[in-house]
Design an enzyme around this catalytic site. Structure first.
Site, mmCIF file in Angstrom:
data_model
loop_
_atom_site.group_PDB
_atom_site.id
_atom_site.type_symbol
_atom_site.label_atom_id
_atom_site.label_comp_id
_atom_site.label_asym_id
_atom_site.label_seq_id
_atom_site.Cartn_x
_atom_site.Cartn_y
_atom_site.Cartn_z
ATOM 1 C CB ALA A 173 -7.771 -2.489 2.360
ATOM 2 C CB CYS A 174 -4.161 0.831 -0.186
ATOM 3 S SG CYS A 174 -3.198 1.501 -1.501
ATOM 4 C CB ILE A 175 0.175 -2.815 0.688
ATOM 5 C CG1 ILE A 175 -0.048 -3.769 -0.626
ATOM 6 C CG2 ILE A 175 -0.252 -3.393 1.980
ATOM 7 C CD1 ILE A 175 0.276 -5.039 -0.190
ATOM 8 C CB THR A 176 -0.012 2.012 -3.018
ATOM 9 O OG1 THR A 176 -0.942 1.358 -3.620
ATOM 10 C CG2 THR A 176 0.723 2.871 -4.029
ATOM 11 C CE LYS A 177 0.462 2.571 4.426
ATOM 12 N NZ LYS A 177 -0.836 2.261 3.604
#
Length: 323
Positions: A173-177
């Protein structure tokens, strides 16, 4: 540095020395307590809530309560202690959080575990918060993160952290990259290995775990505990909403830095998604324990330490070929 992720690694079996996997000991010690398995549900609003925290603590599982209802945390600690259970909470680094720690200290309310939970944990603000907690509540076990480098681990440990959480943006659920260009997405397991080599205290691997076998791989490369989000979000007891689409059942799951969690579209580094419904959490945790017992048997030992000693090969994205 050798770069790899979970799907790139296969652990190599050793001679089995137990007659049944049920003999294998999966327990792990953290902060003076022993837990059934080295797994902790992610401290996210769609993964953990008060009722689940009580059930986990009462059944010898580690948990970390999320920080997204800050006004309820003091009552949560008091309730857990009234029920003779350990209290494990999350805090941020804003001035109001420093005030909260002072409030707890003044009232002599001491949570057994405090996790400093921010996306980029290698920061002066985190170091200051570690020192503040250690001065105000010295008996609390402080987990700090999230970080991605040995230098970060050293700095947080030197500030007084009792454990560090490793992983920047590898979660589902993370789109930091993709939003920032930074993170451990695609090399999370190598980051755990890199950080663990510098660590003198426990490492919690956070993010990127997609299968039960990834728990064993995390242990192999230095994690004491493994934080899991999406794999533990789809259960009957999980806080997310249940949705039925085309006859299939799903539960809501979103990142802590998502617009859904924040309530506004600002500095969004998470997303909302649906995860398949998986029944009861107890069944999944039991399956994780059984698979980890099998991992110990393949490692040629009787407890988790055996996994840390086994050899491995890097197979570069080929372990699922043919599946």
């Amino acid at each position: 540095m050798e770069i790899f992720d979970y799907e790139d690694i296969q652990l190599i079996p050793n001679k089995c020395v137990i007659n049944s996997r049920s003999e294998a000991d999966t327990t792990v010690e953290l902060g003076g307590r022993r837990f059934k398995i080295p797994v902790v549900p992610a401290n996210m609003a769609t993964v953990i809530n008060d009722d689940l925290a009580k059930w986990l603590a009462d059944n010898d599982y580690f948990y970390i309560m999320h920080r997204f209802a800050p006004e309820t945390r003091r009552a949560f600690i008091e309730t857990m202690h009234a029920e003779k259970l350990f209290a494990s909470i999350s805090v941020g680094v804003k001035p109001s959080e420093h005030d909260f720690i002072d409030e707890l200290a003044a009232a002599k309310i001491v949570p057994e575990y405090i996790t400093i939970d921010i996306a980029h944990g290698h920061a002066d603000s985190v170091i200051e918060m570690i020192k503040h907690i250690k001065q105000a509540l010295p008996a609390s076990f402080v987990i700090a993160g999230n970080v991605a480098t040995p230098a970060a681990v050293r700095d947080l440990e030197n500030a007084g952290a009792d454990a560090t959480k490793v992983g920047v943006g590898p979660g589902k659920a993370c789109i930091t990259k993709v939003k920032t260009g930074f993170g451990t997405g695609g090399w999370q397991l190598a980051a755990v290995r890199w950080c663990a080599k510098a660590a003198r205290k426990p490492i919690i691997a956070d993010g990127g775990v997609r299968t039960n076998g990834d728990i064993a791989k995390s242990i192999r490369f230095g994690a004491t505990m493994v934080m899991i989000g999406s794999m533990l979000a789809g259960h009957q007891e999980s806080p997310g909403n249940i949705l039925k689409i085309d006859g299939k059942t799903y539960k809501q799951y979103y990142g802590s830095a998502s617009e859904t969690q924040k309530g506004e579209h600002k500095n969004v580094e998470g997303k909302q998604m649906l995860v398949p419904y998986r029944g009861h959490l107890a069944d999944t945790l039991n399956e994780m324990q059984e698979d980890l017992q099998s991992s110990i048997s393949y490692a040629g030992g009787r407890d988790l330490k055996a996994i840390t000693k086994c050899d491995y090969v890097v197979v570069k994205n080929s372990i699922y070929n043919g599946d």
